[in-house]
Each structure stands twice: as C-alpha cells, then as structure tokens.
Scaffold this active site. Structure first.
Site, PDB file in Angstrom:
ATOM      1  N   PRO A 215       0.828  -1.214   0.000  1.00 20.04           N
ATOM      2  CA  PRO A 215       0.000   0.000   0.000  1.00 20.04           C
ATOM      3  C   PRO A 215       0.857   1.257   0.000  1.00 20.04           C
ATOM      4  O   PRO A 215       1.898   1.327   0.658  1.00 20.04           O
ATOM      5  CB  PRO A 215      -0.814  -0.124   1.297  1.00 20.04           C
ATOM      6  CG  PRO A 215      -0.782  -1.572   1.648  1.00 20.04           C
ATOM      7  CD  PRO A 215       0.531  -2.093   1.159  1.00 20.04           C
ATOM      8  N   GLY A 216       0.405   2.257  -0.752  1.00 21.49           N
ATOM      9  CA  GLY A 216       1.063   3.556  -0.737  1.00 21.49           C
ATOM     10  C   GLY A 216       2.241   3.701  -1.659  1.00 21.49           C
ATOM     11  O   GLY A 216       2.939   4.719  -1.607  1.00 21.49           O
ATOM     12  N   GLU A 436      13.776   1.274  28.478  1.00 16.44           N
ATOM     13  CA  GLU A 436      14.244   1.794  27.195  1.00 16.44           C
ATOM     14  C   GLU A 436      15.766   1.817  27.135  1.00 16.44           C
ATOM     15  O   GLU A 436      16.356   1.648  26.064  1.00 16.44           O
ATOM     16  CB  GLU A 436      13.666   3.190  26.949  1.00 16.44           C
ATOM     17  CG  GLU A 436      12.155   3.247  26.878  1.00 16.44           C
ATOM     18  CD  GLU A 436      11.585   2.330  25.808  1.00 16.44           C
ATOM     19  OE1 GLU A 436      12.266   2.126  24.769  1.00 16.44           O
ATOM     20  OE2 GLU A 436      10.477   1.806  26.015  1.00 16.44           O
ATOM     21  N   HIS A 439      16.958  -1.539  25.843  1.00 12.24           N
ATOM     22  CA  HIS A 439      16.885  -1.615  24.383  1.00 12.24           C
ATOM     23  C   HIS A 439      18.045  -0.857  23.745  1.00 12.24           C
ATOM     24  O   HIS A 439      18.709  -1.363  22.830  1.00 12.24           O
ATOM     25  CB  HIS A 439      15.560  -1.013  23.894  1.00 12.24           C
ATOM     26  CG  HIS A 439      14.357  -1.845  24.186  1.00 12.24           C
ATOM     27  ND1 HIS A 439      14.274  -3.183  23.895  1.00 12.24           N
ATOM     28  CD2 HIS A 439      13.160  -1.510  24.743  1.00 12.24           C
ATOM     29  CE1 HIS A 439      13.089  -3.648  24.253  1.00 12.24           C
ATOM     30  NE2 HIS A 439      12.394  -2.644  24.776  1.00 12.24           N
TER      31      HIS A 439
END
Length: 660
Positions: A215-216, A436, A439
């Site tokens: 899509p797009g 975070e 990560h």
C-alpha cells in the site's frame, strides 16, 4: 483530465427542458398569478370619494350636511353623498351601535346596508392556492416515481468515470522514480497512440496490466498518469463498485463497462482494488453460490472469452496478489504483472523533491539526509512526511520549513504523537527509563543490530517510551545474525527490569509478542532450526472462505511440538545473550537511564558516548560491523524475505504501555 460529459446536440435542434427547468417555469407562472391577484385585490378595495375622518363624519351628520349613507356590514366602510353633492367615504367601527344609527335617523339621512359576498379576487386566490398545492404534490410524486424507476433500471449500469486528456492533471513527470515500472506502462500508452509501429512486426497490445505492490507505493498514481498521457478514453472504477445488494448486478455492471469501452475503443479500463471481486473461487461458508464469483466469471469472459474485447487495455491494482484467482492472472487476461516496490534511496529522494516542489524550505534542509533516514517508507508515507513537516512549521509560526520540522514529522510518523496529558509517577518513569535503556544499550553494543536514532521516555502514541532504530541502508536480505540481534534488542527491556528491580512488569508485552512471531518464522518459514532442517510450512495467514477454511494441518502433532520447542529454545538463548551483555554494560545502562530521567529524550550518539565512557573504551572503535561479502548467499534467485510485517520500516520499541 476531466470527466467526459454528454455530446452537445446538433446546432438548431430543440432540446426539451429538463425537470428542473420545468419546475422553475411553473413556479414563475404561479408567482406571477399570485402577485397579479394581490394587486387586483388591493386596487379593487380602494375607497372612492372624499375621505373623511369618523368624527368629522358624525359632526357633518349632526349638522344635517349628509344626504345618503351606505353602510358595509363586512368592512365597516361608509360611503354616500353630502347635501352639496360631494361623494365621501369613511371607515367606521364594527358593529354599528344603536346611538350611531339613531344619530343618522334623526338627521334624516337616507341609510342603506350592504353585505357583499366574496369578490372575484378572493375567489381567484382560493383557486390559485388550491391548484398550486395540487400541482406541487403532483410534481413531487412524479419525481419520486421517476427516481425509483431510474434507480431500478440503472442498477446494472457501470459506475466507471470516463476521463479525457483535454486537461491532464497527472503525468509521468509527477511519478518520481520507478523508471522500469514507467517504461512498462509507457509501452502500452505508446501502443494506443501509434499501433501501426507495433503491428508491423506482428506484436499485439497486452490485454491486461496488473500493478502489484505494498500500500502507498503509487499504483493508483501510475494509473492517473496513464489517464493524463494516454490520449484515449480512460475509465476508472473501484472493485467494490461492482457489488450491490441485488443478485446479478455485478455481472451486469461488468458487461455495461466493457460495452462502453468497446464503443470508445481504443480505450483503457482501470480497476482499483481488484481483489474485492477477483478473489479465488471456491465453496462459500454455506455451500451456496457467491455473487462475487458471478461477477468474476463475467470479467473473465469479457477479457478473454468467446467474444474477447479488442482494443481495450485493462489495468488493475492490488496489494493482495496471493488471493487472486489463477484464471484472472493467466496470459491473455493480465499479460503483465508489474511489481511496484517500496522506493529505494534515489527514488525516495526524487519523491521528496516532487512533494516539496512549490514549498518554502529553509537553507538547512537536506532532502538527501532525510531520504537516507526514511528507509522502508512508501511514497504515501513520504508525502505525509512533507505535509506533517509543513504543519509543524505552521504551528510554530515559521515562514519556511526547517530540517527540524522534517525530523519532528518523521518522529511523529514512526513513534507516534506525544501524549501531553499522560503524567507518569516517579517510580513508573524510572522503570520506563531502565526499560528503554536496555533496548538502547543492546542496540548499540551488538554488531548486526540497526543503530539507535533516538530514545525517549515521553508517552508517545500507545507507548510510555520508545527506542527508535534507523537502518544504515536499505535491506533486501536478512542474515541470521541480524535476526538474532533483533531478538536480543527486543529482550533488552525485559532483562533490564529483571537486573535492576528483580521482577517484571507488563511493559514487555509487545516485545515478547514480536519476538515469538519472529522466532516462529525462523523455524516455520526460513529453515533456521537444526532439529527440523530445511523445511518450511508457510505463514499462518488469515483464513479466506473457500480456500483455507477446510485445510488440515500441514504437519503432525509431533512436528508441532518440535516447532514449539525450537521457538522456546531460540528465545531462551537470545534472552541469555541479552542478560550477559547487560551485566557487562550495567554501568552504561545506569548512565543511559539517568540521562533519560534528566532530559527525557536523548539521541543515539549520546547513547554511544555514555556506554563508551562507562566501559572505559570505545565499544566499536572502527564502527559497527557489517555483513562480510563472503557470507552473502551465493544464489541470486533466493526469495527475499522480511523480518516484520513484510517491510523495512525503522524499528521502534514502543512496548512499555501496560495496555499492550
């Protein structure tokens, strides 16, 4: 490019007025009659003779200067003549009192009475109102009846819009990049413009072109460019326009569409989202006949049946080619299947240049840098990026679009909109910072993971914190090392919470879900399990009626148990790697978490600096490792695969929201 209208009638021919014109004419006549009657009524009731005041009239009566008096019992108007012969008129009160009548009698005035009935004006008004209401009801019912009949009779007509090239709105110049795709489409346009150049060698025009891609990526834009440059009638219709609540309507509309195209041959038919009618045929849920199949059968017959359409090119677009019926895809119907992929770096740069055309950019804007920072984005995503950057510039009251606006727009698209109203407690904010940070630290120290772009603990989108990674380049093949490092990075938040707090929270829900799906694909689809060997069973897609509903399992219960065991083994091994690495870089994790608590958002460069300072030496003195050439697969025909969702979007770990 404009919708075609009806041809004008020959000069001098008389056209009957339309229903709207007839209605306006009838209304004008009715209004004229009403105004005329009102004027007639006004002048017919105008008094005659010398007007007198009522007190003056009584004084003249008492002075015996009035000879006659005619009393109107309806309007109260009194007319007559004076003794000198002058006519007069006066309006008295109703009803007349006995004293007034006695005064007239004592003065020897000749009194008479009249009680007029309704005049001609009143009668006309009554008739006009009656017939006006009758005519209005008749016109309303007539239009309703005509509308119902026309609606029923036109239900089988095609809803396609026909365009001409008098004013083309979109050309191939508006389609940035995709030179190979445009070359394929331009060949069809050239054939329609000058068929003799091709027919000299016996070449025939392709009957169908199927545009396939995510899509797009610009499939519909390519079709609009064809409409702007073809020079032949171009009929556009959506696949859903064929379906209706009545049985047989879809097939009737297909017939009507091709009949219209034959009358205007050579012509082009474009069907957007053809998968809505071209899905594989099969038994429905209740074993009954599917209306969609009847529409598809008519489409197959029109494209290449007993009476094939000549001089008609059918273009179609879909992002689900895997569910289309094989009879629709065979040569003779859709001769060419053109893949419209996600744009690469030069194409993204060209798309950004097209969408920034006519916009005021600041001197610091570097579209090449922005193109490098948007891997995996489609053309629609890039158009949205430019628009979001312009909106951001308007919000801050600037006169031009700066590079910071583009960065903010990219973060808004990838990471989500910041939630200003969400306020975290100090304990929650600290846990999110370590989550975070886990990560970010692992993404920095691992050799094959994508670099960290930005880390934030501000609630964004559906997440309480986000670690955003941007690939260094476009990826078309993913080695095992990259996939395993991706699993380790996703484990970073969960492992960091275990190391720091000794327990877990709900923040790692998305991490675990994504890792489980990725590990299962490694085992089921990519043959990355030594116990199962080079076997693949495909992905677990959505069930489609008539195709997958009655399918049995592709493997035995023993194999299913082995798949689960291998998925668990892979996930536990990568969790152990994440734990070992974070223990080694625990000072760096603490430094990154404290920086997040202090500033809430830090860049990937700052993450690397903090980890290097905590370790006492650069983790990557020569930069991150890349995949050696010797380790690249030797077979170019290997099917490309993707890690998540079939695309190469920048990764973001937005999983610290308990909602997930």
């Amino acid at each position: 490019m404009m919708p075609s209208s009806q041809r004008p009638s020959p000069r001098g021919s008389r056209q009957s007025p339309s229903p709207d014109q007839r209605g306006r004419i009838a209304f004008a006549i009715l209004a004229t009659l009403v105004v005329a009657v009102l004027l007639l009524t006004l002048f017919s009731h105008a008094p005659s003779g010398q007007p007198l005041g009522y007190s003056t009239f009584i004084h003249d009566v008492q002075a015996k200067q009035v000879r006659t008096a005619v009393l109107n019992n309806t309007t109260g108007q009194i007319t007559g003549s004076l003794t000198n012969g002058t006519a007069y008129s006066v309006t008295g009160p109703l009803p007349y009192t006995s004293s007034e009548l006695s005064t007239l009698s004592k003065a020897h005035v000749q009194v008479s009475y009249i009680t007029p009935g309704p005049g001609i004006a009143s009668t006309i008004i009554e008739y006009v109102i009656f017939f006006g209401i009758f005519i209005g009801i008749w016109v309303y019912l007539t239009r309703r009846t005509q509308g119902s009949v026309n609606g029923i009779m036109s239900v089988g007509r095609s809803r396609a819009k026909t365009y001409t090239t008098e004013r083309p709105k979109t050309t191939f110049d508006d389609v940035a990049g995709y030179q190979g795709v445009k070359g394929e489409v331009k060949e069809v346009v050239d054939f329609l413009r000058d068929p003799s150049r091709f027919s000299q060698l016996g070449a025939r025009i392709p009957k169908g072109i199927l545009l396939v891609g995510p899509p797009g990526t610009g499939k519909t834009l390519l079709a609009r460019a064809v409409a702007g440059e073809a020079g032949v009638p171009f009929m556009s219709v959506s696949g859903s326009d064929f379906m209706e609540m009545f049985v047989g309507v879809g097939a009737a509309r297909v017939r009507d569409l091709f009949q219209t195209a034959r009358r205007q041959s050579p012509s082009i038919i474009f069907i957007d989202e053809i998968d809505s009618i071209g899905r594989k045929r099969g038994t429905g849920l209740g074993g009954g006949h599917d209306e969609r199949e009847q529409t598809l059968n008519q489409m197959l017959s029109e494209m290449d049946g007993f009476d094939p359409a000549e001089g008609i090119v059918v273009m179609a677009a879909t992002n689900r080619p895997d569910i289309l019926d094989p009879a629709l895809l065979r040569p003779g119907r859709f001769d060419r299947q053109i893949v419209v992929p996600l744009p690469d770096l030069p194409e993204r740069l060209a798309i950004l240049q097209v969408h920034t055309r006519g916009k005021r950019l600041a001197p610091d804007v570097d579209l090449e840098v922005m193109a490098k920072g948007t891997p995996g984005m489609s053309g629609a995503d890039l158009a949205n990026l430019v628009n979001e950057a312009a909106l951001n510039a308007v919000r801050r009251g600037a006169t031009d679009i700066a590079m910071a606006d583009f960065d903010s727009a990219r973060d808004r698209i990838i990471m989500g909109q910041r939630r200003e109203a969400t306020i975290l407690s100090d304990e929650e904010k600290e846990r999110v910072a370590f989550h975070e940070g886990g990560h970010a630290v692992l993404a920095y120290v691992l050799d094959y993971s994508d670099p960290v772009h930005k880390v934030t603990i501000l609630p964004t989108g559906m997440a309480l914190g986000v670690t955003q990674q941007l690939p260094e380049r476009d990826r078309h093949l993913y080695p095992r090392e990259y996939i395993e490092d991706t699993l380790v990075v996703r484990m970073g938040g969960r492992v960091a919470e275990l190391l720091v707090y000794g327990d877990l929270s709900t923040g790692a829900a998305n991490d675990l879900q994504g890792n489980t799906e990725l590990a299962r694909r490694m085992v089921r689809e990519w043959g990355m399990s030594e116990r199962l060997g080079p076997m693949a069973w495909g992905s677990q897609n959505v069930v489609f009626l008539g195709e997958d509903l009655l399918h049995s399992a592709e493997y035995s219960d023993r194999t299913a148990r082995l798949v689960d065991e291998e998925v668990e083994r892979i996930l536990r091994e990568q969790e152990e790697r994440a734990t070992e690495l974070l223990r080694q870089h625990l000072p760096g994790l603490i430094a990154v978490a404290h920086a997040l608590l202090e500033r809430e958002t830090i860049s990937g460069e700052e993450v690397g600096r903090l980890v290097d300072e905590a370790a006492g030496h650069p983790i990557h003195p020569d930069g991150k490792r890349v995949l050696p050439i010797a380790k690249l697969p030797e077979y170019a025909e290997l099917e490309q695969f993707t890690v998540t969702n079939g695309n190469n979007h920048a990764a973001s770990h937005d999983d610290t929201d308990p909602v997930s």
